[in-house]
Write a protein that holds these residues in place. Structure first.
Motif, PDB file in Angstrom:
ATOM      1  N   ILE A  61      35.107  59.983  62.929  1.00 24.67           N
ATOM      2  CA  ILE A  61      34.179  59.788  64.046  1.00 24.67           C
ATOM      3  C   ILE A  61      33.009  60.770  63.969  1.00 24.67           C
ATOM      4  O   ILE A  61      31.918  60.473  64.433  1.00 24.67           O
ATOM      5  CB  ILE A  61      34.912  59.899  65.395  1.00 24.67           C
ATOM      6  CG1 ILE A  61      34.029  59.355  66.518  1.00 24.67           C
ATOM      7  CG2 ILE A  61      35.371  61.313  65.660  1.00 24.67           C
ATOM      8  CD1 ILE A  61      34.759  59.134  67.810  1.00 24.67           C
ATOM      9  N   GLU A  62      33.220  61.919  63.341  1.00 30.72           N
ATOM     10  CA  GLU A  62      32.148  62.909  63.219  1.00 30.72           C
ATOM     11  C   GLU A  62      30.989  62.388  62.372  1.00 30.72           C
ATOM     12  O   GLU A  62      29.861  62.839  62.515  1.00 30.72           O
ATOM     13  CB  GLU A  62      32.664  64.220  62.626  1.00 30.72           C
ATOM     14  CG  GLU A  62      33.588  64.987  63.525  1.00 30.72           C
ATOM     15  CD  GLU A  62      35.052  64.681  63.252  1.00 30.72           C
ATOM     16  OE1 GLU A  62      35.335  63.726  62.490  1.00 30.72           O
ATOM     17  OE2 GLU A  62      35.900  65.378  63.817  1.00 30.72           O
ATOM     18  N   ASN A  63      31.271  61.459  61.463  1.00 27.15           N
ATOM     19  CA  ASN A  63      30.240  60.932  60.567  1.00 27.15           C
ATOM     20  C   ASN A  63      29.875  59.484  60.856  1.00 27.15           C
ATOM     21  O   ASN A  63      29.153  58.881  60.078  1.00 27.15           O
ATOM     22  CB  ASN A  63      30.715  61.042  59.114  1.00 27.15           C
ATOM     23  CG  ASN A  63      30.925  62.468  58.697  1.00 27.15           C
ATOM     24  OD1 ASN A  63      30.191  63.355  59.112  1.00 27.15           O
ATOM     25  ND2 ASN A  63      31.933  62.717  57.891  1.00 27.15           N
ATOM     26  N   ASN A  64      30.363  58.941  61.934  1.00 27.96           N
ATOM     27  CA  ASN A  64      30.129  57.537  62.252  1.00 27.96           C
ATOM     28  C   ASN A  64      29.261  57.456  63.510  1.00 27.96           C
ATOM     29  O   ASN A  64      29.752  57.534  64.632  1.00 27.96           O
ATOM     30  CB  ASN A  64      31.468  56.824  62.469  1.00 27.96           C
ATOM     31  CG  ASN A  64      31.317  55.336  62.601  1.00 27.96           C
ATOM     32  OD1 ASN A  64      30.251  54.831  62.893  1.00 27.96           O
ATOM     33  ND2 ASN A  64      32.412  54.634  62.399  1.00 27.96           N
ATOM     34  N   HIS A 126      35.848  55.063  67.400  1.00 27.23           N
ATOM     35  CA  HIS A 126      35.947  54.970  68.854  1.00 27.23           C
ATOM     36  C   HIS A 126      37.182  54.195  69.316  1.00 27.23           C
ATOM     37  O   HIS A 126      37.412  54.060  70.518  1.00 27.23           O
ATOM     38  CB  HIS A 126      34.688  54.316  69.423  1.00 27.23           C
ATOM     39  CG  HIS A 126      34.497  52.902  68.973  1.00 27.23           C
ATOM     40  ND1 HIS A 126      34.083  52.598  67.698  1.00 27.23           N
ATOM     41  CD2 HIS A 126      34.698  51.731  69.613  1.00 27.23           C
ATOM     42  CE1 HIS A 126      34.019  51.288  67.576  1.00 27.23           C
ATOM     43  NE2 HIS A 126      34.390  50.735  68.722  1.00 27.23           N
ATOM     44  N   ARG A 127      38.013  53.735  68.391  1.00 30.16           N
ATOM     45  CA  ARG A 127      39.166  52.942  68.769  1.00 30.16           C
ATOM     46  C   ARG A 127      40.452  53.338  68.039  1.00 30.16           C
ATOM     47  O   ARG A 127      41.530  53.147  68.551  1.00 30.16           O
ATOM     48  CB  ARG A 127      38.875  51.458  68.487  1.00 30.16           C
ATOM     49  CG  ARG A 127      39.913  50.501  68.939  1.00 30.16           C
ATOM     50  CD  ARG A 127      40.206  50.499  70.435  1.00 30.16           C
ATOM     51  NE  ARG A 127      39.020  50.116  71.154  1.00 30.16           N
ATOM     52  CZ  ARG A 127      38.667  50.629  72.329  1.00 30.16           C
ATOM     53  NH1 ARG A 127      39.408  51.503  72.931  1.00 30.16           N
ATOM     54  NH2 ARG A 127      37.557  50.248  72.914  1.00 30.16           N
ATOM     55  N   TRP A 128      40.387  53.885  66.825  1.00 29.21           N
ATOM     56  CA  TRP A 128      41.566  54.085  66.012  1.00 29.21           C
ATOM     57  C   TRP A 128      41.826  55.548  65.698  1.00 29.21           C
ATOM     58  O   TRP A 128      40.906  56.348  65.501  1.00 29.21           O
ATOM     59  CB  TRP A 128      41.456  53.339  64.688  1.00 29.21           C
ATOM     60  CG  TRP A 128      41.399  51.859  64.819  1.00 29.21           C
ATOM     61  CD1 TRP A 128      41.936  51.079  65.803  1.00 29.21           C
ATOM     62  CD2 TRP A 128      40.769  50.958  63.920  1.00 29.21           C
ATOM     63  NE1 TRP A 128      41.679  49.760  65.571  1.00 29.21           N
ATOM     64  CE2 TRP A 128      40.958  49.655  64.410  1.00 29.21           C
ATOM     65  CE3 TRP A 128      40.068  51.121  62.745  1.00 29.21           C
ATOM     66  CZ2 TRP A 128      40.475  48.532  63.769  1.00 29.21           C
ATOM     67  CZ3 TRP A 128      39.577  50.008  62.100  1.00 29.21           C
ATOM     68  CH2 TRP A 128      39.792  48.727  62.613  1.00 29.21           C
ATOM     69  N   GLU A 141      53.521  57.304  58.525  1.00 25.65           N
ATOM     70  CA  GLU A 141      52.167  57.310  59.068  1.00 25.65           C
ATOM     71  C   GLU A 141      52.051  56.174  60.070  1.00 25.65           C
ATOM     72  O   GLU A 141      52.733  55.159  59.947  1.00 25.65           O
ATOM     73  CB  GLU A 141      51.130  57.147  57.952  1.00 25.65           C
ATOM     74  CG  GLU A 141      51.115  58.312  57.000  1.00 25.65           C
ATOM     75  CD  GLU A 141      50.265  58.070  55.775  1.00 25.65           C
ATOM     76  OE1 GLU A 141      49.802  56.937  55.560  1.00 25.65           O
ATOM     77  OE2 GLU A 141      50.077  59.039  55.016  1.00 25.65           O
ATOM     78  N   VAL A 142      51.178  56.352  61.034  1.00 29.17           N
ATOM     79  CA  VAL A 142      51.006  55.346  62.070  1.00 29.17           C
ATOM     80  C   VAL A 142      49.516  55.181  62.352  1.00 29.17           C
ATOM     81  O   VAL A 142      48.754  56.142  62.324  1.00 29.17           O
ATOM     82  CB  VAL A 142      51.787  55.725  63.353  1.00 29.17           C
ATOM     83  CG1 VAL A 142      51.288  57.014  63.959  1.00 29.17           C
ATOM     84  CG2 VAL A 142      51.769  54.595  64.361  1.00 29.17           C
ATOM     85  N   LEU A 143      49.118  53.936  62.586  1.00 32.35           N
ATOM     86  CA  LEU A 143      47.756  53.609  62.993  1.00 32.35           C
ATOM     87  C   LEU A 143      47.812  53.256  64.475  1.00 32.35           C
ATOM     88  O   LEU A 143      48.532  52.357  64.879  1.00 32.35           O
ATOM     89  CB  LEU A 143      47.209  52.442  62.179  1.00 32.35           C
ATOM     90  CG  LEU A 143      45.762  52.051  62.417  1.00 32.35           C
ATOM     91  CD1 LEU A 143      44.826  53.195  62.046  1.00 32.35           C
ATOM     92  CD2 LEU A 143      45.395  50.813  61.631  1.00 32.35           C
ATOM     93  N   LEU A 144      47.086  54.016  65.273  1.00 34.57           N
ATOM     94  CA  LEU A 144      47.110  53.856  66.731  1.00 34.57           C
ATOM     95  C   LEU A 144      45.763  53.374  67.237  1.00 34.57           C
ATOM     96  O   LEU A 144      44.727  53.700  66.668  1.00 34.57           O
ATOM     97  CB  LEU A 144      47.415  55.194  67.408  1.00 34.57           C
ATOM     98  CG  LEU A 144      48.735  55.864  67.090  1.00 34.57           C
ATOM     99  CD1 LEU A 144      48.741  57.283  67.614  1.00 34.57           C
ATOM    100  CD2 LEU A 144      49.858  55.081  67.717  1.00 34.57           C
ATOM    101  N   PHE A 156      47.475  54.950  74.691  1.00 36.46           N
ATOM    102  CA  PHE A 156      47.647  54.717  73.263  1.00 36.46           C
ATOM    103  C   PHE A 156      48.479  53.462  73.050  1.00 36.46           C
ATOM    104  O   PHE A 156      49.288  53.088  73.894  1.00 36.46           O
ATOM    105  CB  PHE A 156      48.364  55.904  72.609  1.00 36.46           C
ATOM    106  CG  PHE A 156      47.629  57.202  72.737  1.00 36.46           C
ATOM    107  CD1 PHE A 156      46.597  57.523  71.882  1.00 36.46           C
ATOM    108  CD2 PHE A 156      47.981  58.116  73.715  1.00 36.46           C
ATOM    109  CE1 PHE A 156      45.926  58.720  71.989  1.00 36.46           C
ATOM    110  CE2 PHE A 156      47.317  59.319  73.834  1.00 36.46           C
ATOM    111  CZ  PHE A 156      46.290  59.621  72.974  1.00 36.46           C
ATOM    112  N   GLU A 157      48.275  52.860  71.885  1.00 37.28           N
ATOM    113  CA  GLU A 157      49.037  51.670  71.517  1.00 37.28           C
ATOM    114  C   GLU A 157      49.280  51.723  70.010  1.00 37.28           C
ATOM    115  O   GLU A 157      48.358  51.961  69.231  1.00 37.28           O
ATOM    116  CB  GLU A 157      48.206  50.434  71.870  1.00 37.28           C
ATOM    117  CG  GLU A 157      48.828  49.123  71.519  1.00 37.28           C
ATOM    118  CD  GLU A 157      47.883  47.980  71.841  1.00 37.28           C
ATOM    119  OE1 GLU A 157      47.577  47.203  70.909  1.00 37.28           O
ATOM    120  OE2 GLU A 157      47.444  47.877  72.998  1.00 37.28           O
ATOM    121  N   VAL A 158      50.526  51.528  69.602  1.00 37.63           N
ATOM    122  CA  VAL A 158      50.864  51.526  68.180  1.00 37.63           C
ATOM    123  C   VAL A 158      50.369  50.235  67.568  1.00 37.63           C
ATOM    124  O   VAL A 158      50.716  49.148  68.021  1.00 37.63           O
ATOM    125  CB  VAL A 158      52.388  51.668  67.968  1.00 37.63           C
ATOM    126  CG1 VAL A 158      52.729  51.561  66.488  1.00 37.63           C
ATOM    127  CG2 VAL A 158      52.885  52.979  68.536  1.00 37.63           C
TER     128      VAL A 158
END
Length: 167
Positions: A61-64, A126-128, A141-144, A156-158
């Motif tokens: 997010i720092e570069n987006n 902004h979402r993940w 590992e998990v993508l939230l 949060f949502e898995v």
């Protein structure tokens, strides 16, 4: 005899000084050359490391800028600073590690005596969020997905969870 001995000693000292001077002048030149080679090599390595860092932080997010713009509104009171949001998200997610059955946002149930806890978190946009978790024996590992609610709370949502095989 004494004069010739002094003359021989003087000539011998002069020869030693000439050889010593030539040795040290060549040594200094050699060391300077080695330093120049190392400096050039370090500059090349620095450029490579910088490129690798830029590649590694591409999904961040720092570069987006587009993801950052998501938090800005026409109404200044509704603006959210992403730099303060990142630590807030990390703290909120890490707080769930204290639950006795483990962090529910790992997407895994307790397998053994140890609970799954989240170790490392990276906010992608902004979402993940991507996170690393373990129980001391198994790693995954998990993508939230995360949501900023109207009441300024975070939910949060898995999205997807991956558990690596035990080695």
């Amino acid at each position: 005899m004494k004069q010739s001995l002094l003359l021989y000693l003087f000539i011998l000292a002069l020869v030693f000084n000439v050889f010593t001077y030539s040795y040290y002048s060549k040594e200094v030149a050699f060391q300077k050359e080695q330093l120049d080679k190392l400096t050039k090599k370090n500059k090349v390595n620095e450029v490579k490391l910088n490129d690798n860092l830029i590649d590694a932080n591409y999904f961040s997010i720092e570069n987006n800028e587009k993801a950052q713009n998501y938090f800005y509104s026409d109404v200044p009171e509704l603006n959210i600073d992403f730099a303060t949001l990142i630590p807030l998200l990390k703290d909120k997610l890490m707080d769930f590690n204290d639950i006795p059955n483990g962090n529910p946002y790992t997407g895994q149930e307790k397998l053994g005596a140890n609970k799954f806890i989240i170790n490392k978190i990276k906010v992608l946009n902004h979402r993940w969020i991507i996170a690393d978790y373990c129980d001391g024996e198994y790693w995954g590992e998990v993508l939230l997905k995360y949501f900023l609610n109207d009441d300024k709370s975070i939910s949060f949502e898995v999205n997807q969870s991956l558990l690596y095989q035990k080695q």
